[in-house]
Scaffold this motif. Structure first.
Motif, mmCIF file in Angstrom:
data_model
loop_
_atom_site.group_PDB
_atom_site.id
_atom_site.type_symbol
_atom_site.label_atom_id
_atom_site.label_comp_id
_atom_site.label_asym_id
_atom_site.label_seq_id
_atom_site.Cartn_x
_atom_site.Cartn_y
_atom_site.Cartn_z
ATOM 1 N N THR A 32 0.902 -1.139 0.009
ATOM 2 C CA THR A 32 -0.125 -0.321 -0.027
ATOM 3 C C THR A 32 0.900 1.211 -0.039
ATOM 4 O OG1 THR A 32 -1.870 1.149 1.280
ATOM 5 C CG2 THR A 32 -0.151 -0.127 2.621
ATOM 6 N N ARG A 33 0.144 2.141 -0.593
ATOM 7 C CA ARG A 33 1.053 3.685 -0.506
ATOM 8 C C ARG A 33 1.016 4.273 0.692
ATOM 9 N NH1 ARG A 33 -1.598 6.371 -5.633
ATOM 10 N NH2 ARG A 33 0.306 8.103 -5.363
ATOM 11 N N THR A 34 -0.169 4.157 1.335
ATOM 12 C CA THR A 34 -0.203 4.644 2.872
ATOM 13 C C THR A 34 -0.829 3.826 3.959
ATOM 14 O OG1 THR A 34 -2.474 5.635 2.157
ATOM 15 C CG2 THR A 34 -0.631 7.049 1.690
ATOM 16 N N LEU A 35 -0.970 4.320 5.026
ATOM 17 C CA LEU A 35 -1.575 3.231 6.038
ATOM 18 C C LEU A 35 -2.245 4.182 6.981
ATOM 19 C CD1 LEU A 35 -1.201 0.152 7.132
ATOM 20 C CD2 LEU A 35 0.288 1.503 9.033
ATOM 21 N N VAL A 36 -3.528 3.751 7.416
ATOM 22 C CA VAL A 36 -4.176 4.094 8.582
ATOM 23 C C VAL A 36 -4.144 3.126 9.517
ATOM 24 C CG1 VAL A 36 -6.369 5.249 9.384
ATOM 25 C CG2 VAL A 36 -5.588 5.526 7.024
ATOM 26 N N VAL A 80 5.394 11.753 12.438
ATOM 27 C CA VAL A 80 6.273 12.724 11.974
ATOM 28 C C VAL A 80 7.451 12.154 11.116
ATOM 29 C CG1 VAL A 80 7.912 14.240 12.769
ATOM 30 C CG2 VAL A 80 5.798 14.401 13.702
ATOM 31 N N ARG A 81 7.802 10.690 11.592
ATOM 32 C CA ARG A 81 8.791 10.069 11.003
ATOM 33 C C ARG A 81 8.525 9.180 9.780
ATOM 34 N NH1 ARG A 81 12.849 7.390 15.786
ATOM 35 N NH2 ARG A 81 13.380 9.488 16.778
ATOM 36 N N ASP A 82 7.125 9.225 9.297
ATOM 37 C CA ASP A 82 6.809 8.723 8.090
ATOM 38 C C ASP A 82 5.317 9.240 7.954
ATOM 39 O OD1 ASP A 82 6.146 7.100 5.923
ATOM 40 O OD2 ASP A 82 7.192 5.264 6.706
ATOM 41 N N PRO A 83 5.131 10.251 7.290
ATOM 42 C CA PRO A 83 4.020 10.874 6.860
ATOM 43 C C PRO A 83 2.986 9.899 5.933
ATOM 44 C CG PRO A 83 5.662 12.555 6.703
ATOM 45 C CD PRO A 83 6.403 11.090 6.692
ATOM 46 N N ARG A 84 3.783 9.036 5.744
ATOM 47 C CA ARG A 84 2.612 7.975 4.940
ATOM 48 C C ARG A 84 1.735 7.300 5.887
ATOM 49 N NH1 ARG A 84 6.866 4.077 1.747
ATOM 50 N NH2 ARG A 84 7.626 4.281 4.108
ATOM 51 N N GLY A 142 -10.462 10.403 12.028
ATOM 52 C CA GLY A 142 -10.879 9.102 10.643
ATOM 53 C C GLY A 142 -10.934 10.150 9.409
ATOM 54 N N ARG A 143 -11.588 11.428 9.847
ATOM 55 C CA ARG A 143 -11.584 12.490 8.922
ATOM 56 C C ARG A 143 -10.205 12.826 8.193
ATOM 57 N NH1 ARG A 143 -11.944 17.853 7.858
ATOM 58 N NH2 ARG A 143 -13.050 18.365 5.935
ATOM 59 N N ALA A 144 -9.489 13.307 9.477
ATOM 60 C CA ALA A 144 -8.311 13.950 9.236
ATOM 61 C C ALA A 144 -7.318 12.834 8.648
ATOM 62 C CB ALA A 144 -7.763 14.368 10.582
ATOM 63 N N ALA A 145 -7.493 11.577 8.820
ATOM 64 C CA ALA A 145 -6.405 10.778 8.128
ATOM 65 C C ALA A 145 -6.834 10.582 6.819
ATOM 66 C CB ALA A 145 -6.851 9.355 8.587
ATOM 67 N N ALA A 146 -8.141 10.613 6.366
ATOM 68 C CA ALA A 146 -8.437 10.674 4.872
ATOM 69 C C ALA A 146 -7.962 11.860 4.431
ATOM 70 C CB ALA A 146 -9.969 10.288 4.854
ATOM 71 N N VAL A 147 -7.961 12.870 4.806
ATOM 72 C CA VAL A 147 -7.411 14.123 4.442
ATOM 73 C C VAL A 147 -5.831 13.882 4.215
ATOM 74 C CG1 VAL A 147 -6.961 16.531 4.786
ATOM 75 C CG2 VAL A 147 -9.161 15.804 4.993
ATOM 76 N N ALA A 148 -5.191 13.759 5.247
ATOM 77 C CA ALA A 148 -3.920 13.525 5.108
ATOM 78 C C ALA A 148 -3.524 12.577 4.056
ATOM 79 C CB ALA A 148 -3.290 12.803 6.456
ATOM 80 N N VAL A 149 -4.334 11.238 4.064
ATOM 81 C CA VAL A 149 -3.649 10.266 2.879
ATOM 82 C C VAL A 149 -3.834 10.832 1.512
ATOM 83 C CG1 VAL A 149 -4.816 8.210 1.810
ATOM 84 C CG2 VAL A 149 -4.322 8.227 4.160
ATOM 85 N N ALA A 150 -5.079 11.549 1.527
ATOM 86 C CA ALA A 150 -5.100 12.117 0.097
ATOM 87 C C ALA A 150 -4.233 13.226 -0.291
ATOM 88 C CB ALA A 150 -6.529 12.858 -0.002
ATOM 89 N N ARG A 151 -3.604 13.888 0.528
ATOM 90 C CA ARG A 151 -2.614 15.068 0.414
ATOM 91 C C ARG A 151 -1.312 14.143 0.169
ATOM 92 N NH1 ARG A 151 -2.834 17.228 4.956
ATOM 93 N NH2 ARG A 151 -1.292 15.934 5.988
ATOM 94 N N VAL A 152 -0.914 13.071 0.824
ATOM 95 C CA VAL A 152 0.301 12.312 0.500
ATOM 96 C C VAL A 152 0.179 11.835 -0.866
ATOM 97 C CG1 VAL A 152 1.580 10.242 1.096
ATOM 98 C CG2 VAL A 152 0.817 11.658 2.749
ATOM 99 N N LEU A 153 -0.906 11.187 -1.166
ATOM 100 C CA LEU A 153 -1.032 10.430 -2.470
ATOM 101 C C LEU A 153 -0.995 11.519 -3.659
ATOM 102 C CD1 LEU A 153 -4.252 8.128 -1.981
ATOM 103 C CD2 LEU A 153 -1.777 7.539 -2.110
ATOM 104 N N ALA A 154 -1.637 12.715 -3.517
ATOM 105 C CA ALA A 154 -1.459 14.073 -4.639
ATOM 106 C C ALA A 154 0.134 14.190 -4.668
ATOM 107 C CB ALA A 154 -2.462 15.110 -3.900
ATOM 108 N N GLU A 155 0.810 14.466 -3.530
ATOM 109 C CA GLU A 155 2.324 14.698 -3.665
ATOM 110 C C GLU A 155 2.908 13.794 -4.585
ATOM 111 O OE1 GLU A 155 3.109 15.466 0.391
ATOM 112 O OE2 GLU A 155 2.143 17.455 0.574
#
Length: 361
Positions: free
Chosen positions: A123-127, A319-323, A342-355
């Motif tokens: 996976t590209r990101t993890l929650v 902080v040590r792995d923003p994914r 949960g909402r904040a995590a989805a926002v952060a995941v979308a940001r990491v994927l976009a970057e």
């Protein structure tokens, strides 16, 4: 080992309140993901709570996104809440896979590898939404292994009738200890000990007080310290059903004993041995994050440092792995906080994927 061919945009570990909230918000954003849950049935930690815990006893279950939570009632919490979670999974067709007990999460270049026995996902990101229930904490005291009576932790609590007619030592200064004493005092001889004097709350616990309590926990994760419980900093209050225990003297607290002996506990300051039949450890839990060890997210101080840049209950990014996003950890370790996280995590995941997509373009 069977490695799933598809590379996921995100993967959620845990299908409790925090995990379901994260999954719903990821789905809203069209982010391809799966939810891996260790339990055989829906319900998160709620399905493992004791039978005598009623919906009228709990501090409250927050609404999951787009679904009103069950209110206070005489229904058993370990039945009502799991039914709510189960219906939520079906209603929104959340991609939950169970039972899957994750062993480890490691980094493989730009991807995260999640292993569970002979199965693996990339996976590209993890929650991470694994909560604390699987990590009960029992402090070590001299002689603990010599006690000839029964020792139980909150996770093992079988209900008040199990203790009828026995002398029970309740250890712990949190809400669970107060609730246990409320149930046990009318049927058993109880003794209460805590490390620190309890802080009783006499005023209403309003949103301002709640924010102040969460902020204290958020400051710890900002500095990379192990988180304390949000409930642990809110103070204690007696409910109507605990007034009988109060009348019986159950809440006359004693300081922690110095050692445990086969038939009871003893304080060095005095020669009297307090004989007890049962020690009930209401001493809390630790975050279930051992599977994240290969990512080396912990600081030398022992905690996982989170980015506390906005609202404190939205502090989810490691902080040590923003994914990696942690929900239900630190300041979001409550049902309300878990939803917001949960909402904040989805926002952060979308940001990491976009970057990541921008860098790949």
């Amino acid at each position: 080992m069977h490695v799933h061919d598809q590379i996921l945009d995100s993967l959620v570990i845990g299908a409790g309140q925090a995990g379901l909230s994260a999954s719903r918000h990821l789905a809203r954003r069209g982010i391809d993901h799966v939810v891996l849950d260790a339990d055989e049935r829906p319900g998160g930690a709620w399905q493992h709570r004791w039978d005598s815990l009623r919906m009228a006893d709990v501090h409250g279950v927050a609404d999951l996104p787009d679904a009103v939570a069950p209110g206070r009632s005489d229904g058993r919490a370990n039945v009502v809440v799991p039914a709510y979670f189960s219906d939520y999974e079906r209603r929104f067709d959340l991609p939950v896979v169970r039972p899957v007990l994750v062993d480890s999460v490691s980094s493989e270049g730009g991807l995260l590898a999640v292993t569970a026995g002979e199965r693996a996902w990339r996976t590209r990101t993890l929650v991470n939404a694994t909560g604390t229930w699987t990590q009960p904490f029992v402090p070590h005291y001299p002689g603990i292994e010599t006690f000839a009576g029964e020792q139980l932790h909150t996770v093992d609590y079988p209900g008040p009738q199990h203790f009828a007619g026995r002398r029970v030592l309740v250890v712990g200064g949190g809400a669970s200890a107060v609730q246990f004493l409320g149930e046990l005092a009318p049927v058993a001889d109880t003794l209460w000990v805590t490390r620190r004097p309890p802080v009783w709350r006499t005023d209403d616990f309003d949103p301002e007080a709640g924010l102040a309590a969460v902020t204290l926990v958020a400051d710890r994760v900002r500095r990379g310290l192990p988180p304390t419980s949000v409930v642990g900093v809110t103070g204690l209050a007696l409910r109507p059903q605990e007034r009988e225990a109060e009348r019986l003297g159950a809440y006359r607290r004693r300081p922690m004993f110095d050692r445990i002996e086969p038939t009871g506990v003893r304080w060095d300051a005095g020669a009297v041995l307090e004989r007890v039949d049962v020690i009930l450890w209401a001493t809390g839990f630790r975050p279930a994050v051992g599977h994240l060890a290969p990512l080396r997210l912990r600081t030398p101080a022992g905690g996982i440092q989170l980015d506390v840049g906005g609202a404190v209950q939205s502090a989810v990014t490691a902080v040590r792995d923003p994914r990696v996003q942690l929900v239900g950890y630190g300041p979001s370790a409550s049902t309300i906080g878990a939803n917001r996280a949960g909402r904040a995590a989805a926002v952060a995941v979308a940001r990491v994927l976009a970057e990541d997509d921008d860098l790949s373009a």
